[in-house]
Each structure stands twice: as structure tokens, then as C-alpha cells.
Write an enzyme that holds these catalytic residues in place. Structure first.
Site, PDB file in Angstrom:
ATOM      1  N   CYS A   2       0.842  -1.188   0.000  1.00 17.90           N
ATOM      2  CA  CYS A   2       0.000   0.000   0.000  1.00 17.90           C
ATOM      3  C   CYS A   2       0.887   1.250   0.000  1.00 17.90           C
ATOM      4  CB  CYS A   2      -0.944   0.086   1.173  1.00 17.90           C
ATOM      5  SG  CYS A   2      -2.051  -1.306   1.315  1.00 17.90           S
ATOM      6  N   ARG A  27       4.099  -0.630  -4.793  1.00 18.86           N
ATOM      7  CA  ARG A  27       3.838  -1.072  -3.421  1.00 18.86           C
ATOM      8  C   ARG A  27       2.531  -1.857  -3.314  1.00 18.86           C
ATOM      9  NH1 ARG A  27       6.963   1.770   0.391  1.00 18.86           N
ATOM     10  NH2 ARG A  27       5.496   1.130   1.994  1.00 18.86           N
ATOM     11  N   TRP A  74      -2.773  -2.918  -1.672  1.00 16.98           N
ATOM     12  CA  TRP A  74      -2.513  -4.345  -1.793  1.00 16.98           C
ATOM     13  C   TRP A  74      -3.421  -5.002  -0.759  1.00 16.98           C
ATOM     14  CZ3 TRP A  74      -0.534  -8.432   1.204  1.00 16.98           C
ATOM     15  CH2 TRP A  74      -0.166  -9.579   0.484  1.00 16.98           C
ATOM     16  N   ASN A  98      -1.903   2.532   5.464  1.00 16.65           N
ATOM     17  CA  ASN A  98      -1.009   1.430   5.102  1.00 16.65           C
ATOM     18  C   ASN A  98      -0.734   0.667   6.393  1.00 16.65           C
ATOM     19  OD1 ASN A  98       1.027  -0.250   4.191  1.00 16.65           O
ATOM     20  ND2 ASN A  98       2.571   1.354   4.100  1.00 16.65           N
ATOM     21  N   GLY A  99      -0.879  -0.660   6.370  1.00 21.73           N
ATOM     22  CA  GLY A  99      -0.614  -1.446   7.574  1.00 21.73           C
ATOM     23  C   GLY A  99      -1.791  -2.329   7.918  1.00 21.73           C
ATOM     24  N   GLU A 482      17.254 -18.815  -6.137  1.00 20.40           N
ATOM     25  CA  GLU A 482      16.885 -17.477  -6.610  1.00 20.40           C
ATOM     26  C   GLU A 482      16.354 -17.552  -8.044  1.00 20.40           C
ATOM     27  OE1 GLU A 482      16.217 -14.739  -5.524  1.00 20.40           O
ATOM     28  OE2 GLU A 482      16.650 -13.200  -7.001  1.00 20.40           O
ATOM     29  N   LYS A 486      12.640 -16.374  -9.149  1.00 20.74           N
ATOM     30  CA  LYS A 486      12.397 -15.358 -10.191  1.00 20.74           C
ATOM     31  C   LYS A 486      11.449 -15.913 -11.247  1.00 20.74           C
ATOM     32  CE  LYS A 486      13.503 -12.541  -8.527  1.00 20.74           C
ATOM     33  NZ  LYS A 486      14.314 -12.058  -7.447  1.00 20.74           N
ATOM     34  N   GLU A 489       7.861 -16.306  -9.884  1.00 24.28           N
ATOM     35  CA  GLU A 489       7.284 -15.020  -9.511  1.00 24.28           C
ATOM     36  C   GLU A 489       6.763 -14.242 -10.715  1.00 24.28           C
ATOM     37  OE1 GLU A 489       9.122 -11.601  -6.542  1.00 24.28           O
ATOM     38  OE2 GLU A 489      10.457 -12.823  -7.719  1.00 24.28           O
ATOM     39  N   HIS A 505      17.393 -38.265  -4.044  1.00 22.29           N
ATOM     40  CA  HIS A 505      16.652 -38.594  -2.819  1.00 22.29           C
ATOM     41  C   HIS A 505      15.163 -38.285  -2.952  1.00 22.29           C
ATOM     42  CE1 HIS A 505      20.354 -39.562  -0.773  1.00 22.29           C
ATOM     43  NE2 HIS A 505      20.874 -38.422  -1.187  1.00 22.29           N
ATOM     44  N   LYS A 604       5.768  -4.956  -3.754  1.00 18.23           N
ATOM     45  CA  LYS A 604       7.082  -4.742  -3.158  1.00 18.23           C
ATOM     46  C   LYS A 604       6.861  -4.244  -1.731  1.00 18.23           C
ATOM     47  CE  LYS A 604      11.475  -3.624  -5.071  1.00 18.23           C
ATOM     48  NZ  LYS A 604      11.861  -4.945  -5.601  1.00 18.23           N
TER      49      LYS A 604
HETATM   50  C1  F6R Z   1      11.531 -11.531  -4.780  1.00 15.10           C
HETATM   51  C2  F6R Z   1      11.466 -10.448  -3.820  1.00 15.10           C
HETATM   52  C3  F6R Z   1      11.029 -10.767  -2.440  1.00 15.10           C
HETATM   53  C4  F6R Z   1      11.780  -9.907  -1.421  1.00 15.10           C
HETATM   54  C5  F6R Z   1      11.221 -10.151  -0.016  1.00 15.10           C
HETATM   55  C6  F6R Z   1      12.007  -9.390   1.041  1.00 15.10           C
HETATM   56  O1  F6R Z   1      11.960 -11.091  -6.036  1.00 15.10           O
HETATM   57  O2  F6R Z   1      11.733  -9.315  -4.134  1.00 15.10           O
HETATM   58  O3  F6R Z   1      11.172 -12.113  -2.155  1.00 15.10           O
HETATM   59  O4  F6R Z   1      13.133 -10.226  -1.474  1.00 15.10           O
HETATM   60  O5  F6R Z   1       9.885  -9.748   0.033  1.00 15.10           O
HETATM   61  O6  F6R Z   1      12.003  -8.021   0.776  1.00 15.10           O
HETATM   62  P1  F6R Z   1      13.051  -7.064   1.429  1.00 15.10           P
HETATM   63  O7  F6R Z   1      14.392  -7.394   0.870  1.00 15.10           O
HETATM   64  O8  F6R Z   1      12.602  -5.678   1.055  1.00 15.10           O
HETATM   65  O9  F6R Z   1      12.999  -7.291   2.909  1.00 15.10           O
END
Ligand code: F6R
Length: 609
Positions: A2, A27, A74, A98-99, A482, A486, A489, A505, A604
Site C-alpha cells: 500500500c 507497493r 494491496w 497502510n498497515g 533465486e 524469479k 514469480e 533422494h 514490493k
Molecule cells: C523476490 C522479492 C522478495 C523480497 C522479499 C524481502 O523477487 O523481491 O522475495 O526479497 O519480500 O524483501 P526485502 O528485501 O525488502 O525485505
């Protein structure tokens, strides 16, 4: 999670709000809305979907005003509907939040008993009614907000306007970021500075428990006891160009390509310090790092994988024991604290709630040696830590983290080497070798980026699939993790990563000629082991997609596709091998036509549990 923006000015603030929301959209992008004080009225427009839809609606309705607030959501409490979108309104009071308010159900019952009717399923609506309730009780808008927040449990950043008080907005912050932007005869509020950079760079970061009253000419801040306080003014160095796409199609693509620059900027601090000096981590660092007998890393998602790489480095280079744990798990288990262990939190945003709460939990257990690796100056997690290393990736807008990850790795590598140095385990020649490797890193990463056309050609093998496996060993296993994260996601292909030796295994049962298997196989001490694991895949008909380096003597053959980076770069190899897996995910997502920068269901800065 948010985004909030607010503005009070002599000019029409609606374009400022809309522009701000577009910058904050990363966000959260389920719905968006604005509310403005127009004469003696509150006017509000909300739409599900992107800010652009709401912008069209506000233009059609001729919105213009000198005071207003906006929000991009969000969804947590309540589905993605217009009635759950912010701003929420109660009898002429409009509010964005937000929260998460944890005691919203009790407050809802209480307010219903007082005669309030609810039109949303959100936790936020209770705050609007609560503020109105205290206004009815005779409080002014600021006092009503200050009384209301004392009854809330949970996390909030709030901006509130009232049709009865067209000369000010009031705001509050607890557990979610909020800053005030200072202009000339106009002032702003926002979740992050990107939202208001068009208008000002002068900002005040509100602290936990603060409330503030913002008019055109003045900003008054109050602490958690409602006493006036001064908060320092900062000049933001975030550049507007870092928030623009430039020649790229997506922010993720731009951010992948920015990595040579981001890595160069991040390691500049190490070169400037003349090597792996404790001062890299803050004034206090020498004393703190000398006390350290072990390391406990806490993080989420991609940052957790950075920590997982760091575990290999820290144990191998410094000789200190290191554990790494997902923050949301650590915070709820009975952990055995060791006050001599350095608690390292890794967070791009610096505001991830689970990571913040894990840090608080560690501190509550007596773990006082704390360090944060973070990309956002002045954000909550570094502020709660004794030591900090700021990565200099620049603003990361794409929801999928790329340049933040590789720059975190540089910070973590510096930590491993610095711990070794303070413990007398880093001979000068080794330090010089590491610095040299870092100096070459931007060039090595650029070479890996140059492989993009080859990587893009591989995407056709993945685009029609629903599953993929990623394999790696040792320090490259977290890079496989990772790569899988990616891919899932942003392309929505189910992908899993395993240490290659673990395949037999269990997961080998999944392998058939429909299963693409990506292998991270640089020319390191585990290469021969990885080759054997690859044979296990080939023998079951699995198609192999191997990222290796020129030194490893891999050749394309039936069912084995190979892309080589220029050379094996030694200890920093995981950073270089991240680049192809990022590019693979990007090109597969592109081919599948997903929303690369705003993948479904995600956002994010995860400031909720
Ligand atoms: C994946 C991604 C998330 C963040 C996670 C932690 O591409 O971006 O998995 O890494 O939400 O976020 P931060 O680093 O901001 O604590």
C-alpha cells in the site's frame, strides 16, 4: 505494501496525487483512490485495478482541489472491490492507511454499538469512524487522530483530511513508513520519497508513534506522548531518472542492466575505505565486530537467498559459525539466543515486517549485536540496528528483486572478509586478491549481460511448460533457489530448486522429457559432482539447460544446452551466475505475456504478516 500520498498547496494537488500514486504503484496495485477537500465537501474517486483507471475517472469527474490524499492498495482485509478501496470516509472525514489494525474486530463491534455503519470489510474503516467519534466528542482533527491511534493495535501509516478543516491534513505513523515533504508554501506526505520527488527533495522521516499536522506553511510533529518534537530535515538524493524507464520495456529489465553500475557504486565504499575495514558498517563497528563469535542471518525471499550465499562465505572466509533463517519462521519459534552472535538482517526495502519483527525478537532475547544490510537509507530496519551497510543499488521499482540481490551479496561478502580481518584470518595477499576480484566484478557482470540474446533464445523451451527444476551445489545452490523464485514469480511457471546432490533422494521422480532442468555449474570444486548429477537427469530424458563458464569444458549435445560466462571468477561466481537466471526469468515472462514489473498477487515492500 500500500502506498500513501497527500498534498496541501495553493495549486491543484490532484496531478501531484496521481503522479505520486503512479510512482507508489509498485507497493500495491489492486485498487487506487483519492479524496479531496472541495469547498465544504469531501469528493472521492476509487477504482479497482491500476492507478490509470482511477486517473481517468477523476478526470471525467473534473476533480481539482488544493488539499487531498491518495492510496494504492494491496488487499489484506477484504477483497479487491471498490468499496474496500481507500480512501475510507466517515461523515466528512477521509483517510488512507497502510498497515494492519489487529484489533479491528473489537473496534468494529464497539463502533457499531455507537451507531456507525460499515460499508467495507477492511480493518481501515474503523479508524475513520473512530476519528469521527472523537470529533463528535469535541476534539479537533489532530486531537481526534491522536486519541484514535492510542486505541489501535498493529501497524499503520495514516493520512487524514476533514471537510471541516480545509487548511490542514493530519498524519500518524507506527510500524509503516511515512515521510513529510517540505515545499515552498506547500507540503506533502508520502510512503516513500519517490511519490513526491516531482515537488520536493526536502523530507522529514516520521518516527514510530509520531503524529503530525501539515498545513501549507507549517509542519508540526508530535511524539508518541503528543509532545511537540523536532525531526531532522534530510535532502533526498534519489534521482528522478532512477524512477523512469528510459529506453527499457520494464523496470526489471532496466534494473538487471543497471547491475554493473549498482555493483560498482556499492563496492566504491570498500575501495574508498582502503579494504575490508569495520568502518564500512558504521562508527561503532570495530568494537561490535570484535565481540562477534558467530552470525545469525534473518531475512525473507530473495534477501534470504542472499543470506544463504553469505553463510558459505562467512564460514569459509571468517571461520565463524553462521546460520540463516527465514525471518517469519524465526520470529515465532523459541530460539536459543547467543548474545555473542551478530544478528544480520537483510532487506532491500528496510521495511519488511517479518524481518523487522524478527530483529525485535532477537533483541528481546538479549542479542544486542545487530547489523542491517539495506538499500533504503533511513528505513525502519537499519534504524533499529546498531550497524548498517547500505547497498547503493538505487531505487528498485520492479517487484522482482534483481540489482538489490547482487548488491546485497557485495555487502555480505564485505562482511565475511571484514570478520575474517578483525579475527586475524585475512592475510594481506588474500585481501588484495578479494579487492581485485571486486574491481573486476562490474566487467564480469557486463559480460554475463552480453549473453542476453542466447538466454532469450532458451525462453522458447520454457514458455510452454508448467514446471521447471533448478539445480546448484555449494554456494551456487542459493542461486538455483533465486533462479526458481524469479521464474515462478514473474512467469507463473512452477519452479523448484534443489542442491544437485539431493535429486536422487526424491525429486528425480519428477524428471521426464517434459521437465526442463536448469543447472548452475561453474568450474569450481564441485563441478565433477554436478556433472554426475546431470547424467542422472539425462538418463531419465530430462532436458538440461546449463549455465557454466568458459573454463568448464561443457559442450552442447543431445538434450544438453550450454551457455558459458566468459571465465570462472572464483569466490564471486554466485554474483555473476545470478545474471543469466534473472534474464531467463525475464524472457520467459516476456514470452508468456505476464505483467513483468507487477506480477499478480504480489507487491514490493511487504509491510504485513
Ligand atoms: C523476490 C522479492 C522478495 C523480497 C522479499 C524481502 O523477487 O523481491 O522475495 O526479497 O519480500 O524483501 P526485502 O528485501 O525488502 O525485505
Amino acid at each position: 505494501m500500500c502506498g500513501i500520498v497527500g498534498a496541501i498547496a495553493d495549486r491543484d494537488v490532484v496531478p501531484v496525487l496521481i503522479e505520486g500514486l503512479k510512482r507508489l504503484e509498485y507497493r500495491g496495485y489492486d485498487s487506487a483512490g483519492i479524496a479531496v477537500v472541495d469547498g465544504a465537501d469531501i469528493r472521492r474517486v476509487r477504482r479497482t485495478g491500476r492507478v490509470a483507471a482511477m486517473e481517468d475517472a477523476s478526470a471525467a469527474e473534473g476533480f481539482a482541489a488544493t488539499l487531498g490524499i491518495g492510496h494504492t492498495r494491496w488487499a489484506t482485509h477484504g477483497g479487491v472491490t471498490e468499496s474496500n478501496a481507500h480512501p475510507h470516509v466517515s461523515h466528512g472525514v477521509a483517510l488512507v492507511h497502510n498497515g494492519i489494525i489487529e484489533n479491528h474486530e473489537q473496534q468494529r463491534e464497539r463502533l457499531k454499538a455507537l451507531g456507525y455503519e460499515f460499508e467495507s470489510q477492511t480493518d481501515t474503516e474503523v479508524i475513520a469512524h473512530l476519528i469521527h467519534h472523537y470529533l463528535q466528542d469535541g476534539a479537533d482533527l489532530l486531537a481526534a487522530l491522536q486519541r484514535a491511534v492510542k486505541e489501535l493495535h498493529g501497524a499503520y501509516a495514516l493520512a487524514v483530511v476533514s471537510r471541516k478543516e480545509p487548511e490542514r491534513m493530519v498524519v500518524a505513523r507506527m510500524g509503516c513508513p511515512l515521510l513529510v515533504g517540505l515545499g515552498e508554501g506547500e507540503n506533502f506526505v508520502a510512503s516513500d520519497v519517490s511519490a513526491i520527488l516531482q515537488a520536493t527533495r526536502r523530507v522529514i522521516f516520521l518516527e514510530e508513534g509520531d503524529t503530525a499536522e501539515i498545513s501549507r506553511d507549517a509542519v508540526r510533529v508530535f511524539d508518541g506522548d503528543d509532545q511537540p518534537v523536532q525531526r531532522e530535515e534530510h535532502l533526498s538524493d534519489v534521482s528522478l531518472s532512477s524512477l523512469e524507464l528510459g529506453p527499457y520495456r520494464h523496470f526489471m529489465q532496466k534494473e538487471i542492466h543497471e547491475q554493473p553500475r549498482a555493483l560498482g557504486d556499492t563496492m566504491e565504499a570498500i575501495i574508498d575505505a582502503g579494504g575490508f575495514e569495520p568502518t564500512l558498517f558504521g562508527k561503532d563497528a570495530d568494537a561490535v565486530l570484535r565481540e562477534v563469535e558467530g552470525v545469525q542471518i534473518l531475512a525473507c525471499g530473495t534477501s534470504f537467498y542472499a543470506g544463504s550465499v553469505a553463510r558459505y562465505w562467512i564460514e569459509a572466509i571468517s571461520g565463524l559459525p553462521c546460520s540463516v533463517e527465514i525471518a517469519s519462521e524465526y520470529r515465532y519459534r523459541t530460539a536459543v539466543a547467543n548474545p555473542k552472535h551478530l544478528v544480520v538482517t537483510i532487506s532491500q526495502s528496510g521495511e519488511t515486517l517479518d524481518t523487522m519483527e524478527a530483529l525485535k525478537y532477537a533483541k528481546s532475547l538479549g542479542q544486542d549485536l545487530t547489523l542491517s544490510i539495506c538499500n533504503v537509507p533511513e528505513s525502519a530496519i537499519p534504524r533499529a540496528s546498531r550497524l548498517v551497510f547500505y547497498t547503493r543499488a538505487g531505487a528498485e521499482i520492479g517487484v522482482a528483486s534483481t540489482k538489490a540481490f547482487t548488491t546485497q551479496l557485495v555487502g555480505l561478502f564485505a562482511l565475511a572478509a571484514t570478520l575474517a580481518k578483525v579475527n586475524g584470518r585475512l592475510p594481506e595477499a588474500k585481501e588484495a586478491e578479494y579487492i581485485e576480484a571486486l574491481r573486476h566484478l562490474p566487467g564480469d557482470v557486463q559480460h554475463a549481460l552480453n549473453l542476453e540474446p542466447q538466454v532469450a533464445m532458451w525462453s522458447e523451451h520454457f514458455t510452454p511448460r508448467e514446471h521447471a527444476l533448478f539445480l546448484g551445489r555449494g554456494v551456487h545452490y542459493p542461486i538455483a533457489l533465486e533462479g526458481a523464485l524469479k521464474l515462478k514469480e514473474i512467469s507463473y511457471i512452477h519452479a523448484e530448486a534443489y542442491p544437485a546432490g539431493e535429486l536422487k533422494h526424491g525429486p528425480l521422480a519428477l524428471v521426464d522429457d517434459d521437465m526442463p532442468v536448469v543447472v548452475i555449474a561453474p568450474n569450481d570444486s564441485l563441478l565433477e559432482k554436478v556433472k554426475s548429477n546431470m547424467q542422472e537427469v539425462r538418463a531419465r530424458g530430462g532436458q538440461l539447460f546449463v549455465f557454466t563458464d568458459a573454463d568448464s569444458n561443457f559442450a552442447d549435445s543431445e538434450g544438453v544446452h550450454v551457455i558459458r560466462t566468459e571465465r570462472h571468477v572464483g569466490v564471486l561466481s554466485p554474483i555473476v551466475h545470478t545474471i543469466p537466471v534473472q534474464m531467463l526469468a525475464y524472457h520467459v515472462a516476456l514470452a508468456r505475456g505476464t505483467d513483468v514489473d507487477k506480477p499478480r498477487n504480489l507487491a514490493k515492500s511487504v509491510t504485513v504478516e
